[in-house]
Design a protein around this motif. Sequence first.
Motif, PDB file in Angstrom:
ATOM      1  N   ASP A 104      14.525  -3.132  -4.543  1.00 53.16           N
ATOM      2  CA  ASP A 104      15.844  -2.526  -4.406  1.00 53.16           C
ATOM      3  C   ASP A 104      16.779  -3.344  -3.524  1.00 53.16           C
ATOM      4  N   GLY A 105      16.349  -4.521  -3.131  1.00 51.29           N
ATOM      5  CA  GLY A 105      17.220  -5.426  -2.390  1.00 51.29           C
ATOM      6  C   GLY A 105      17.544  -4.989  -0.982  1.00 51.29           C
ATOM      7  N   LEU A 106      16.639  -4.273  -0.326  1.00 49.32           N
ATOM      8  CA  LEU A 106      16.884  -3.802   1.037  1.00 49.32           C
ATOM      9  C   LEU A 106      16.277  -4.777   2.053  1.00 49.32           C
ATOM     10  N   PRO A 107      17.014  -5.106   3.102  1.00 44.22           N
ATOM     11  CA  PRO A 107      16.525  -6.090   4.071  1.00 44.22           C
ATOM     12  C   PRO A 107      15.291  -5.632   4.834  1.00 44.22           C
ATOM     13  N   HIS A 108      15.005  -4.341   4.811  1.00 39.74           N
ATOM     14  CA  HIS A 108      13.816  -3.830   5.491  1.00 39.74           C
ATOM     15  C   HIS A 108      12.537  -4.378   4.871  1.00 39.74           C
ATOM     16  N   ALA A 109      12.622  -4.911   3.649  1.00 40.79           N
ATOM     17  CA  ALA A 109      11.434  -5.498   3.018  1.00 40.79           C
ATOM     18  C   ALA A 109      10.865  -6.622   3.880  1.00 40.79           C
ATOM     19  N   ARG A 110      11.738  -7.396   4.505  1.00 40.65           N
ATOM     20  CA  ARG A 110      11.263  -8.497   5.341  1.00 40.65           C
ATOM     21  C   ARG A 110      10.582  -7.982   6.604  1.00 40.65           C
ATOM     22  N   ILE A 111      11.009  -6.815   7.077  1.00 43.05           N
ATOM     23  CA  ILE A 111      10.349  -6.220   8.237  1.00 43.05           C
ATOM     24  C   ILE A 111       8.942  -5.780   7.861  1.00 43.05           C
ATOM     25  N   LEU A 112       8.786  -5.193   6.672  1.00 41.26           N
ATOM     26  CA  LEU A 112       7.451  -4.840   6.206  1.00 41.26           C
ATOM     27  C   LEU A 112       6.596  -6.086   6.039  1.00 41.26           C
ATOM     28  N   GLN A 113       7.207  -7.160   5.561  1.00 38.44           N
ATOM     29  CA  GLN A 113       6.466  -8.417   5.417  1.00 38.44           C
ATOM     30  C   GLN A 113       6.019  -8.924   6.777  1.00 38.44           C
ATOM     31  N   ALA A 114       6.870  -8.776   7.791  1.00 36.33           N
ATOM     32  CA  ALA A 114       6.501  -9.208   9.138  1.00 36.33           C
ATOM     33  C   ALA A 114       5.296  -8.424   9.645  1.00 36.33           C
ATOM     34  N   VAL A 115       5.286  -7.118   9.372  1.00 35.01           N
ATOM     35  CA  VAL A 115       4.149  -6.288   9.783  1.00 35.01           C
ATOM     36  C   VAL A 115       2.892  -6.706   9.016  1.00 35.01           C
ATOM     37  N   CYS A 116       3.016  -6.855   7.701  1.00 35.43           N
ATOM     38  CA  CYS A 116       1.859  -7.210   6.879  1.00 35.43           C
ATOM     39  C   CYS A 116       1.293  -8.575   7.258  1.00 35.43           C
ATOM     40  N   SER A 117       2.157  -9.460   7.721  1.00 33.55           N
ATOM     41  CA  SER A 117       1.695 -10.804   8.079  1.00 33.55           C
ATOM     42  C   SER A 117       0.804 -10.791   9.314  1.00 33.55           C
ATOM     43  N   THR A 118       0.806  -9.700  10.073  1.00 33.37           N
ATOM     44  CA  THR A 118      -0.078  -9.587  11.241  1.00 33.37           C
ATOM     45  C   THR A 118      -1.453  -9.076  10.857  1.00 33.37           C
ATOM     46  N   ARG A 129      -3.166  -0.563   4.337  1.00 33.02           N
ATOM     47  CA  ARG A 129      -2.466  -1.791   3.963  1.00 33.02           C
ATOM     48  C   ARG A 129      -1.813  -1.657   2.584  1.00 33.02           C
ATOM     49  N   ALA A 130      -2.511  -1.023   1.634  1.00 26.70           N
ATOM     50  CA  ALA A 130      -1.940  -0.879   0.300  1.00 26.70           C
ATOM     51  C   ALA A 130      -0.641  -0.073   0.332  1.00 26.70           C
ATOM     52  N   SER A 131      -0.577   0.938   1.189  1.00 31.21           N
ATOM     53  CA  SER A 131       0.653   1.726   1.319  1.00 31.21           C
ATOM     54  C   SER A 131       1.790   0.869   1.854  1.00 31.21           C
ATOM     55  N   LEU A 132       1.486   0.044   2.850  1.00 30.35           N
ATOM     56  CA  LEU A 132       2.495  -0.857   3.401  1.00 30.35           C
ATOM     57  C   LEU A 132       3.016  -1.806   2.329  1.00 30.35           C
ATOM     58  N   GLU A 133       2.107  -2.315   1.518  1.00 34.63           N
ATOM     59  CA  GLU A 133       2.510  -3.268   0.482  1.00 34.63           C
ATOM     60  C   GLU A 133       3.328  -2.594  -0.622  1.00 34.63           C
ATOM     61  N   MET A 134       2.969  -1.372  -0.986  1.00 27.68           N
ATOM     62  CA  MET A 134       3.747  -0.654  -1.999  1.00 27.68           C
ATOM     63  C   MET A 134       5.155  -0.385  -1.488  1.00 27.68           C
ATOM     64  N   LEU A 135       5.276  -0.003  -0.223  1.00 33.19           N
ATOM     65  CA  LEU A 135       6.589   0.213   0.385  1.00 33.19           C
ATOM     66  C   LEU A 135       7.368  -1.098   0.425  1.00 33.19           C
ATOM     67  N   ARG A 136       6.713  -2.163   0.826  1.00 32.74           N
ATOM     68  CA  ARG A 136       7.378  -3.480   0.893  1.00 32.74           C
ATOM     69  C   ARG A 136       7.921  -3.885  -0.476  1.00 32.74           C
ATOM     70  N   LEU A 137       7.109  -3.723  -1.509  1.00 32.16           N
ATOM     71  CA  LEU A 137       7.536  -4.104  -2.849  1.00 32.16           C
ATOM     72  C   LEU A 137       8.691  -3.235  -3.344  1.00 32.16           C
ATOM     73  N   GLY A 138       8.683  -1.955  -2.989  1.00 28.52           N
ATOM     74  CA  GLY A 138       9.780  -1.075  -3.378  1.00 28.52           C
ATOM     75  C   GLY A 138      11.082  -1.462  -2.701  1.00 28.52           C
TER      76      GLY A 138
END
Length: 206
Positions: A152-166, A139-148
């Motif tokens: 950097d303003g990449l829309p993929h951050a919301r996809i990581l958030q969707a995964v983390c929300s599960t 989970r920590a790796s997912l969160e570090m990727l999400r924050l990165g």
Amino acid sequence: MSRRHQVVYLAAAWCLSYPDEELIGQVPLMRAALTEFPGALDDFDEVLAQLESRPPIEVQGTYVREFDLGKRHALHLSYWTDGDTRRRGEVLGHFKQAYRQSDILVDTHGELPDYLPMVLEYAARVDMSAGRGLLIQYRASLEMLRLGLLRDGLPHARILQAVCSTLPGKSPTDEQAVMRMAGYGPPTEAVGLDPYDPRLLPVKGT
């Protein structure tokens, strides 16, 4: 585990993969599947819109630049915990062992077994319990990727958030909060040099 989780994981796996013509052709399918669940499409819509509207060579170039040419948005989960150290081999063996325990042979297609799109697709299509267990463990790796990605303003951050929300618990708001979530204080070294080990994360109930 719910069908919503399966759809979110598979759509995330595809959206985080190299956007070849076959993947781009799956955009209508992803939209249709995500639309089944209220609000699920929202976190994917911007990435899907780019795949639909931009020339393939353009989205492919962006993908290579953001995900392949550097480590700022590394998609290999153990990179965030073990970097390019020798102990990473043991960690990768842990992922392989998880795949071997499934009844279906998992083809890594030449990728390292901790490649996030592969873990997500494994959870969605092969073994939800084992795949989700790997996501919780890292989970920590997912969160570090999400924050990165967010920084950097990449829309993929919301996809990581969707995964983390599960997964159990709320997402941390910054890198130091990730360290606290993992049970460590603020990092004193660079990524891959023992800032934290998400294998030590407590597995909370859903």
